[in-house]
Motif scaffolding. Structure first.
Motif, PDB file in Angstrom:
ATOM      1  N   GLN A 282     -32.630  -0.390   4.611  1.00 36.81           N
ATOM      2  CA  GLN A 282     -31.375  -0.685   5.307  1.00 36.81           C
ATOM      3  C   GLN A 282     -30.735  -1.984   4.821  1.00 36.81           C
ATOM      4  OE1 GLN A 282     -29.537   1.246   7.537  1.00 36.81           O
ATOM      5  NE2 GLN A 282     -30.935   2.731   6.647  1.00 36.81           N
ATOM      6  N   GLY A 283     -31.523  -2.892   4.296  1.00 36.82           N
ATOM      7  CA  GLY A 283     -30.936  -4.086   3.697  1.00 36.82           C
ATOM      8  C   GLY A 283     -30.064  -3.710   2.522  1.00 36.82           C
ATOM      9  N   TYR A 284     -30.591  -2.824   1.677  1.00 40.71           N
ATOM     10  CA  TYR A 284     -29.822  -2.325   0.523  1.00 40.71           C
ATOM     11  C   TYR A 284     -28.580  -1.595   1.004  1.00 40.71           C
ATOM     12  CZ  TYR A 284     -28.606   0.191  -3.727  1.00 40.71           C
ATOM     13  OH  TYR A 284     -27.922   0.679  -4.815  1.00 40.71           O
ATOM     14  N   SER A 285     -28.768  -0.652   1.919  1.00 42.00           N
ATOM     15  CA  SER A 285     -27.667   0.191   2.373  1.00 42.00           C
ATOM     16  C   SER A 285     -26.530  -0.630   2.974  1.00 42.00           C
ATOM     17  CB  SER A 285     -28.197   1.190   3.412  1.00 42.00           C
ATOM     18  OG  SER A 285     -27.154   1.927   3.975  1.00 42.00           O
TER      19      SER A 285
ATOM     20  N   ALA B 278     -28.237  -8.990   6.244  1.00 36.96           N
ATOM     21  CA  ALA B 278     -28.301  -7.851   5.323  1.00 36.96           C
ATOM     22  C   ALA B 278     -28.869  -8.253   3.977  1.00 36.96           C
ATOM     23  CB  ALA B 278     -26.900  -7.254   5.146  1.00 36.96           C
ATOM     24  N   THR B 279     -28.368  -9.338   3.409  1.00 36.34           N
ATOM     25  CA  THR B 279     -28.838  -9.753   2.080  1.00 36.34           C
ATOM     26  C   THR B 279     -30.274 -10.259   2.131  1.00 36.34           C
ATOM     27  OG1 THR B 279     -27.756 -11.902   2.420  1.00 36.34           O
ATOM     28  CG2 THR B 279     -26.547 -10.246   1.169  1.00 36.34           C
ATOM     29  N   ALA B 280     -30.655 -10.893   3.249  1.00 35.80           N
ATOM     30  CA  ALA B 280     -32.049 -11.349   3.384  1.00 35.80           C
ATOM     31  C   ALA B 280     -32.995 -10.151   3.392  1.00 35.80           C
ATOM     32  CB  ALA B 280     -32.204 -12.176   4.663  1.00 35.80           C
ATOM     33  N   LYS B 281     -32.623  -9.111   4.126  1.00 39.15           N
ATOM     34  CA  LYS B 281     -33.469  -7.916   4.170  1.00 39.15           C
ATOM     35  C   LYS B 281     -33.463  -7.214   2.810  1.00 39.15           C
ATOM     36  CE  LYS B 281     -34.451  -3.732   6.871  1.00 39.15           C
ATOM     37  NZ  LYS B 281     -35.896  -3.996   6.907  1.00 39.15           N
ATOM     38  N   ALA B 282     -32.317  -7.187   2.158  1.00 43.18           N
ATOM     39  CA  ALA B 282     -32.242  -6.567   0.828  1.00 43.18           C
ATOM     40  C   ALA B 282     -33.118  -7.311  -0.170  1.00 43.18           C
ATOM     41  CB  ALA B 282     -30.788  -6.545   0.343  1.00 43.18           C
ATOM     42  N   GLN B 283     -33.156  -8.634  -0.069  1.00 47.10           N
ATOM     43  CA  GLN B 283     -34.000  -9.416  -0.972  1.00 47.10           C
ATOM     44  C   GLN B 283     -35.478  -9.124  -0.721  1.00 47.10           C
ATOM     45  OE1 GLN B 283     -32.996 -11.542  -3.646  1.00 47.10           O
ATOM     46  NE2 GLN B 283     -35.165 -11.064  -4.021  1.00 47.10           N
ATOM     47  N   ALA B 284     -35.844  -8.999   0.544  1.00 53.92           N
ATOM     48  CA  ALA B 284     -37.240  -8.660   0.871  1.00 53.92           C
ATOM     49  C   ALA B 284     -37.595  -7.283   0.317  1.00 53.92           C
ATOM     50  CB  ALA B 284     -37.446  -8.699   2.388  1.00 53.92           C
ATOM     51  N   GLU B 285     -36.648  -6.349   0.429  1.00 52.59           N
ATOM     52  CA  GLU B 285     -36.868  -5.012  -0.125  1.00 52.59           C
ATOM     53  C   GLU B 285     -36.989  -5.070  -1.642  1.00 52.59           C
ATOM     54  OE1 GLU B 285     -34.264  -2.774   3.401  1.00 52.59           O
ATOM     55  OE2 GLU B 285     -33.428  -3.035   1.382  1.00 52.59           O
ATOM     56  N   SER B 286     -36.159  -5.893  -2.273  1.00 53.36           N
ATOM     57  CA  SER B 286     -36.208  -6.050  -3.730  1.00 53.36           C
ATOM     58  C   SER B 286     -37.570  -6.584  -4.165  1.00 53.36           C
ATOM     59  CB  SER B 286     -35.097  -7.001  -4.187  1.00 53.36           C
ATOM     60  OG  SER B 286     -35.176  -7.249  -5.568  1.00 53.36           O
ATOM     61  N   ASP B 287     -38.073  -7.576  -3.435  1.00 49.70           N
ATOM     62  CA  ASP B 287     -39.385  -8.153  -3.767  1.00 49.70           C
ATOM     63  C   ASP B 287     -40.486  -7.112  -3.643  1.00 49.70           C
ATOM     64  OD1 ASP B 287     -38.074 -10.550  -4.102  1.00 49.70           O
ATOM     65  OD2 ASP B 287     -38.638 -11.360  -2.144  1.00 49.70           O
TER      66      ASP B 287
ATOM     67  N   GLU C  63     -33.686  -3.313 -11.885  1.00 48.70           N
ATOM     68  CA  GLU C  63     -32.250  -3.163 -12.108  1.00 48.70           C
ATOM     69  C   GLU C  63     -31.697  -2.114 -11.138  1.00 48.70           C
ATOM     70  OE1 GLU C  63     -30.399  -4.949 -13.980  1.00 48.70           O
ATOM     71  OE2 GLU C  63     -31.837  -5.958 -15.315  1.00 48.70           O
ATOM     72  N   PRO C  64     -30.382  -2.049 -10.984  1.00 48.50           N
ATOM     73  CA  PRO C  64     -29.813  -1.083 -10.036  1.00 48.50           C
ATOM     74  C   PRO C  64     -30.264   0.352 -10.267  1.00 48.50           C
ATOM     75  CG  PRO C  64     -28.123  -2.627 -10.734  1.00 48.50           C
ATOM     76  CD  PRO C  64     -29.336  -2.908 -11.568  1.00 48.50           C
ATOM     77  N   TRP C  65     -30.426   0.746 -11.547  1.00 50.03           N
ATOM     78  CA  TRP C  65     -30.820   2.134 -11.826  1.00 50.03           C
ATOM     79  C   TRP C  65     -32.294   2.406 -11.525  1.00 50.03           C
ATOM     80  CZ3 TRP C  65     -28.547  -1.147 -15.419  1.00 50.03           C
ATOM     81  CH2 TRP C  65     -29.393  -1.769 -16.342  1.00 50.03           C
ATOM     82  N   ASP C  66     -33.047   1.346 -11.243  1.00 51.63           N
ATOM     83  CA  ASP C  66     -34.456   1.516 -10.876  1.00 51.63           C
ATOM     84  C   ASP C  66     -34.653   1.594  -9.364  1.00 51.63           C
ATOM     85  OD1 ASP C  66     -35.391   1.190 -13.599  1.00 51.63           O
ATOM     86  OD2 ASP C  66     -35.016  -0.974 -13.360  1.00 51.63           O
ATOM     87  N   TRP C  67     -33.682   1.060  -8.621  1.00 55.63           N
ATOM     88  CA  TRP C  67     -33.909   0.830  -7.198  1.00 55.63           C
ATOM     89  C   TRP C  67     -34.360   2.092  -6.462  1.00 55.63           C
ATOM     90  CZ3 TRP C  67     -33.025  -3.885  -4.392  1.00 55.63           C
ATOM     91  CH2 TRP C  67     -33.296  -3.788  -3.013  1.00 55.63           C
ATOM     92  N   ASN C  68     -33.567   3.145  -6.512  1.00 56.03           N
ATOM     93  CA  ASN C  68     -33.875   4.328  -5.707  1.00 56.03           C
ATOM     94  C   ASN C  68     -35.170   5.013  -6.146  1.00 56.03           C
ATOM     95  OD1 ASN C  68     -31.618   3.898  -4.189  1.00 56.03           O
ATOM     96  ND2 ASN C  68     -30.371   5.466  -5.170  1.00 56.03           N
ATOM     97  N   TYR C  69     -35.466   4.941  -7.433  1.00 57.91           N
ATOM     98  CA  TYR C  69     -36.684   5.574  -7.943  1.00 57.91           C
ATOM     99  C   TYR C  69     -37.927   4.887  -7.380  1.00 57.91           C
ATOM    100  CZ  TYR C  69     -40.094   7.384 -11.322  1.00 57.91           C
ATOM    101  OH  TYR C  69     -41.198   7.976 -11.919  1.00 57.91           O
TER     102      TYR C  69
END
Length: 708
Positions: free
Chosen positions: A571-574, A335-344, A360-366
């Motif tokens: 889904q990594g984030y979720s 999960a965290t590996a996929k979330a990191q890829a999504e973050s990148d 930042e967290p408030w930027d993610w969904n936008y």
């Protein structure tokens, strides 16, 4: 979500109430109330015994519940002090029947207290919470009563009971042991004190959080600060004086509007309002949390356990905290590996837009929405016009139930409701036989707790010849005026989810109310609801309900493909935000009695770090401790993991449907007969395995999440 009631075999939910007050009753004392004046003291004459909200007033609840407690106390004492030898009838059935008035009244009260509360109901809830804890203790810590059950339990094989009656005896006996029936008299008194304090504290947490959510609403006075936000939504949030727009807070950390707000400063303002809603000022929940955790740990120690999680998990599928943590450990790295890829990927999008700041967290969904549009050409605003609320319910949720289980419906406008937005439907079997009543309460309001849930006004039981009366609650923003209510796809899935809980209750076929329908462990109760989400995107169902609200045009295949293709997006984030919250829950409830928590925020930070779910900077937990109502007010202490546990079950179950012909009446009937209708009459692992043909596997879940 199915919530849980604070005493006996109930499940605590919460919901709205008729707030009218009759002048001629205002000056009467509770003792003067008669059956004719208090409708709760006698069974409703409405169809199915549905609550008569045209008669029920706020001030009716307390005297009715006090009378219910008195009646139950009298019945329990008669059973415990009986000079007759214990039998199944004079002990087990007698206890099962002992709380009719209290149970009936409390089901309505806790339904009302959650979706449309007020100061009167909150005061009653706070006053009654320790009284409910006390009557529960009077039952399960009653030595004479326990000895009667113990006598029956020790010779259960010779009682010649049918399977469900034997299960009822076993469940009661286990409940006695778990509740502390084997403790010394001195320790029982300590336990009663702990239970009373916890009842008061959890009620206080819920009330404080509701106030925090309402007080935390963010008002914007400059429309430019809300650039990108849907105009129809803004109309519904405009202040009466026309000088601003007030954005209410959802229960979760992330707020839906963050996906569309162009102004970064506005996003940060809204996010931080949500993040800090309950950690400062008059609505700070930190001291309540520390006391809840301390008392739960002391209670667990008194009962012979190392921590509250060990005690709480006894009657679950997971069984132990070690099994839960092992389950987590199998998910966190992926999960965290996929979330990191999504973050990148999102960080690249920020740069591509000519911006130079760290995600930042408030930027993610936008910016995630921008990535989704670029990768999948999917815009939420493109699909919402096809998801009009009534169509989703009647042509989607109900239609799927018809295809799988033969269920039909008609709207009932003659049944009184507790709030004007509530609708009532009568459901029928394929042969036309009545199934029960279904209430929907979908729109958000300040008097309603956050989130979504299901529960019963009336629980099915053959013993009382009762059919179910069930309600679903959501928090969909109410549109302005006569504008249609257009849903996000997440809200569509939530509607299917909550009706999955309802089906579990409607298909109940039990003799005893204590074993009926959704009266199963937390890590199974979310399985039928999550499983029902699968039909939201099933082609035959989707094309029936996804109709443009203006043109009636069916959703085009191109949009359907985009929704499906983007199914594993983010889904990594979720999964990581869910794992973070689930781990927080377990960490709080694995605290030993000899450890004192000094700082809630420090504990939270350390817990997330220790479990390695904080490795992706911009992914916060779905709930912070300070507004985690599931675990500190909603009966899910050491149980939030159950959403992920049952996700494993539902993907595995849907895999069975996919390999056996999909959406067919035959498949639906088999699932109903072997799972949905069984309530708590079988060992849940056996129930699932008998239907599935094997133990559940985690691979379908990982595949659905895009992690495999």
């Amino acid at each position: 979500m199915k919530k849980a009631i604070p005493f006996l075999a109930f499940a605590l939910i919460l919901m709205g109430c008729n707030n009218s007050k009759e002048k001629d009753n205002q000056n009467k004392t509770e003792e003067q109330m008669t059956n004719s004046e208090n409708p709760l003291l006698s069974e409703s004459t409405l169809p199915y015994g549905a609550p008569d909200f045209s008669k029920i007033k706020d001030e009716d609840f307390k005297p009715a519940m006090l009378e219910g407690i008195a009646q139950q106390q009298k019945a329990v004492m008669a059973i415990a002090n009986s000079e007759e030898a214990p039998t199944f009838e004079n002990t087990v059935i007698a206890l099962e029947k002992s709380g009719m008035l209290l149970n009936r009244t409390a089901q309505v009260f806790y339904a009302l207290a959650g979706a449309n509360t007020n100061e009167t109901l909150q005061a009653v809830e706070e006053e009654m919470a320790p009284k409910f804890a006390a009557i529960n203790d009077e039952i399960y810590l009653n030595e004479k009563l326990f000895l009667r059950f113990q006598t029956l339990y020790n010779k259960k094989e010779s009682l010649n009971l049918d399977a469900e009656s034997l299960k009822l005896l076993e469940e009661y006996y286990e409940d006695f042991e778990i509740a502390g029936a084997n403790l010394s008299a001195e320790d029982k008194e300590k336990l009663k004190d702990y239970n009373s304090r916890l009842a008061t504290l959890t009620t206080k947490f819920g009330k404080t959080l509701l106030d925090a959510n309402n007080a935390g609403a963010v008002t914007f006075t400059n429309k430019e600060d809300l650039a990108g936000v849907d105009e129809d939504f803004l109309k519904s949030k405009e202040s009466k004086d026309g000088k601003g727009w007030t954005i209410p807070l959802q229960n979760t950390t992330q707020q839906p509007l963050l996906q569309s707000m162009d102004n970064r400063a506005s996003r940060e303002k809204l996010f931080k309002a949500a993040w800090h809603r309950a950690d400062q000022g008059a609505n700070d929940t930190q001291e309540i949390i520390k006391e809840i955790v301390e008392v739960r740990a002391q209670k667990a120690k008194l009962l012979g356990f190392n921590n509250y999680a060990e005690w709480s998990l006894q009657k679950t599928m997971a069984k132990t905290p070690e099994n839960v943590n092992k389950f987590f450990n199998g998910l966190i790295p992926a999960a965290t590996a996929k979330a990191q890829a999504e973050s990148d990927e999102i960080q690249k999008m920020i740069k591509a837009k000519g911006q130079d700041f760290t995600l930042e967290p408030w930027d993610w969904n936008y910016y995630a929405e921008m990535v989704r549009k670029e990768k999948y050409d999917l815009d939420e605003n493109q699909i919402k016009p096809y998801f009009e609320l009534k169509n989703v319910l009647e042509k989607g949720v109900f239609y799927a139930a018809q295809k799988l289980y033969g269920i039909t419906y008609k709207e009932r406008t003659d049944i009184p409701v507790y709030q004007e937005d509530v609708k009532v439907y009568e459901l029928f079997e394929e042969n036309g036989e009545a199934l029960g009543l279904f209430y929907t309460d979908y729109f958000a309001r300040p008097s309603k707790s956050g989130g979504a849930w299901m529960d019963n006004f009336v629980t099915q039981s053959k013993m009382y010849n009762k059919k179910p009366v069930i309600f679903n609650v959501m928090n969909i923003p109410k549109p302005a005026g006569n504008e249609p209510a257009l849903l996000t796809y997440d809200e569509v899935e939530t509607m299917f989810h909550e009706f999955g809980h309802a089906l579990h209750g409607f298909f109940a076929s039990q003799q005893y109310p204590s074993l009926s329908g959704t009266a199963v462990s937390r890590d199974f109760v979310e399985f039928p609801s999550q499983f029902n989400e699968n039909w939201a995107l099933y082609p035959e169902i989707l094309k029936n309900y996804a109709l443009h609200y203006k043109t009636g045009e069916q959703i085009p295949q191109a949009l359907i493909d985009k929704i499906k293709n983007s199914g594993t997006f983010n889904q990594g984030y979720s999964l990581t935000e869910n794992l973070a919250a689930s781990n927080l829950d377990m960490q709080w409830h694995m605290v030993s009695a000899d450890k004192k928590i000094e700082d809630v925020n420090a504990f939270e930070t350390d817990a997330l770090k220790r479990t390695k779910v904080d490795t992706v900077h911009a992914v916060p937990p779905r709930y912070r401790s300070t507004y985690f109502s599931h675990i500190f007010a909603g009966g899910y202490g050491a149980g939030y993991y159950s959403y992920l546990w049952t996700e494993m079950l539902h993907h595995d179950a849907y895999n069975w449907f996919e390999t056996h012909g999909g959406l067919t009446r035959e498949n639906g009937q088999r699932f109903r007969d072997m799972v949905l209708s069984k309530g708590n009459t079988l060992e849940l692992e056996k129930m699932y395995k008998d239907w599935r043909g094997s133990d559940p596997k985690i691979e379908p879940m990982l595949k659905a999440r895009g992690l495999k």
